[in-house]
Design a protein around this motif. Structure first.
Motif, PDB file in Angstrom:
ATOM      1  N   HIS A   3       8.058   1.450   3.835  1.00  0.00           N
ATOM      2  CA  HIS A   3       7.409   0.416   3.022  1.00  0.00           C
ATOM      3  C   HIS A   3       6.455   1.085   2.053  1.00  0.00           C
ATOM      4  O   HIS A   3       5.837   2.106   2.367  1.00  0.00           O
ATOM      5  N   THR A   6       1.176  -0.018   3.341  1.00  0.00           N
ATOM      6  CA  THR A   6       0.983  -0.283   4.768  1.00  0.00           C
ATOM      7  C   THR A   6      -0.450  -0.746   5.010  1.00  0.00           C
ATOM      8  O   THR A   6      -1.401  -0.096   4.564  1.00  0.00           O
ATOM      9  N   VAL A  33      -1.769 -10.237   2.482  1.00  0.00           N
ATOM     10  CA  VAL A  33      -0.385  -9.788   2.668  1.00  0.00           C
ATOM     11  C   VAL A  33       0.592 -10.833   2.123  1.00  0.00           C
ATOM     12  O   VAL A  33       1.568 -10.503   1.444  1.00  0.00           O
ATOM     13  N   LYS A  37       3.233 -10.208  -0.876  1.00  0.00           N
ATOM     14  CA  LYS A  37       4.678 -10.398  -0.688  1.00  0.00           C
ATOM     15  C   LYS A  37       5.234 -11.405  -1.688  1.00  0.00           C
ATOM     16  O   LYS A  37       6.310 -11.214  -2.248  1.00  0.00           O
ATOM     17  N   ASP A  42       6.174  -4.661  -1.640  1.00  0.00           N
ATOM     18  CA  ASP A  42       6.734  -4.248  -0.356  1.00  0.00           C
ATOM     19  C   ASP A  42       5.569  -3.819   0.532  1.00  0.00           C
ATOM     20  O   ASP A  42       5.073  -2.700   0.423  1.00  0.00           O
ATOM     21  N   GLU A  44       3.676  -4.098   4.552  1.00  0.00           N
ATOM     22  CA  GLU A  44       3.840  -4.439   5.963  1.00  0.00           C
ATOM     23  C   GLU A  44       2.625  -3.974   6.756  1.00  0.00           C
ATOM     24  O   GLU A  44       1.871  -3.110   6.307  1.00  0.00           O
ATOM     25  N   TYR A  45       2.476  -4.527   7.939  1.00  0.00           N
ATOM     26  CA  TYR A  45       1.395  -4.109   8.841  1.00  0.00           C
ATOM     27  C   TYR A  45       1.794  -2.842   9.587  1.00  0.00           C
ATOM     28  O   TYR A  45       2.976  -2.639   9.906  1.00  0.00           O
ATOM     29  N   ARG A  49       2.137  -7.901  15.465  1.00  0.00           N
ATOM     30  CA  ARG A  49       1.237  -9.055  15.439  1.00  0.00           C
ATOM     31  C   ARG A  49       0.360  -9.163  16.689  1.00  0.00           C
ATOM     32  O   ARG A  49      -0.833  -9.440  16.603  1.00  0.00           O
TER      33      ARG A  49
END
Lengths: 163, 215
Positions: A3, A6, A33, A37, A42, A44-45, A49
């Motif tokens: 990604h 991050t 985030v 998006k 692009d 992501e974590y 979660r």
């Protein structure tokens, strides 16, 4: 393919803050985030979660999530990427124009763009990092949105100039 | 926020105007005083909501006018409160001049989206944006309060200090040997003097910075 961006745990300026023995994320993270998006980024974590913890502060300030981007990926895309990322959060309509094609599928058709502003308040706290192997360049800023955007543009240009 | 502030400024100004007209015609009844006392917290709130706008100073000046009119005509309502062995300043006019607010710190355990009622991690709605005419807000359903910070700009404009203790020793020094704590009525004369302006002692402090206060 990795990604481009991050989101890692941490709250700008809040060193040593732990929740359940985990480094937390600022409350703004999920909105940040989502806005990224929807604008076509692009992102992501770093953590799943159920491992993420969130903290909030009710000052008229906005602590943004800590973000890491690989230098090779940053310089491989259009210039001003980090600035556009920030604008996507601060000014959804403006940012969307630049990333409309990529984002079209994710934008909620019922959403009405609102005015340019910092959702959390007048003062932004930012800690964003560019990694180049073992080396890391850090952008740390506390200030009003316009000042932070100007400083971020200079930071991003300095990264490009190095390469 | 600014619209709220303007409405408060207009509302407080109307009350001030009504009281002023009454006083000019010789009416110094309790009803007249009530108009001024009612205007004070409204105008204090107007200042809070108009912070950093050109109308802030207008609200400030109006509040000072209300304070002066009240003090000149209704002194008994300007006494410091005595409670639990000490005097307290609770007047909105005086408190409004210290531009400090309160900001809580919390661990967010659970919340839901006001649009779809899902966990915000599971939906696409963004806080503060509008969907089909409805603004998305995050409804916090479980949180743990971990601290409070003194800040220059609280997220909730009216999250302010409501009472400030007055050191008895200082009052004794000022009022002399006849001063008897609890028995002596202490009047605030602040509004009889020209205003020195507001103070902003927490402009550079806040969460994680100097002057943060852990509960």
């Amino acid at each position: 393919m990795p990604h481009l961006l991050t989101v890692i745990p941490g709250v700008p300026g809040q060193v040593g803050l732990l929740v359940d023995n985990r480094v937390p994320y600022p409350e703004s993270t999920r909105d940040f985030v989502k806005s990224a998006k929807q604008a076509g980024f692009d992102i992501e974590y770093a953590e799943p979660r159920d491992e993420r913890r969130y903290v909030g502060f009710k000052a008229l300030e906005d602590w943004l999530p800590v973000i890491v981007v690989a230098k090779e990926l940053l310089i491989g895309v259009e210039s001003g990427l980090l600035v556009e990322l920030l604008k996507a959060y601060l000014s959804p309509a403006e940012a969307r124009l630049d990333h409309e094609e990529n984002a079209a599928a994710e934008i909620d058709a019922t959403e009405v763009p609102t005015e340019v502003h910092s959702p959390g308040g007048a003062l932004l706290h930012v800690d964003w990092r560019v990694r180049d192997g073992d080396k890391e360049s850090q952008f740390l800023a506390d200030g009003d949105p316009e000042s932070v955007i100007r400083a971020l543009a200079q930071f991003e240009q300095s990264i490009r100039d190095e390469s | 926020m600014r619209v709220d502030g303007q409405e408060r400024l207009q509302s407080g100004s109307r009350l001030f105007g009504q009281a002023l007209r009454r006083i000019q015609t010789g009416d110094t009844s309790s009803d007249c005083e009530a108009l001024l006392r009612e205007a004070m917290p409204i105008l204090r709130s107007a200042m809070n909501h108009l912070e950093d706008t050109p109308l802030f100073e207008k609200a400030h000046q109006r509040l000072d006018q209300v304070g002066r009119l009240a003090r000149e005509n209704f002194r008994s309502g300007c006494a410091l409160t005595y409670d639990k062995g000490s005097y307290h300043q609770q007047c909105p006019v005086s408190l409004a001049h210290n531009r400090v607010g309160l900001s809580i710190e919390y661990i967010l355990r659970a919340s839901e989206c006001s649009i779809c009622h899902q966990d915000p991690d599971d939906c696409t709605h963004i806080t503060g944006r509008t969907y089909d005419g409805e603004e998305c807000i995050q409804i916090i359903t479980d949180a743990e309060l971990t601290g409070t910070a003194l800040v220059g700009r609280p997220a909730f404009a009216d999250a302010r200090i409501e009472s400030v203790g007055m050191p008895t020793d200082e009052l004794r020094e000022t009022l002399g040997p006849k001063f008897s704590p609890g028995d002596t009525t202490v009047y605030c004369d602040r509004c009889l003097s020209n205003c020195d302006g507001v103070t902003r002692p927490f402009e550079e402090s806040g969460h994680g910075r100097a002057a943060g206060v852990e509960l």
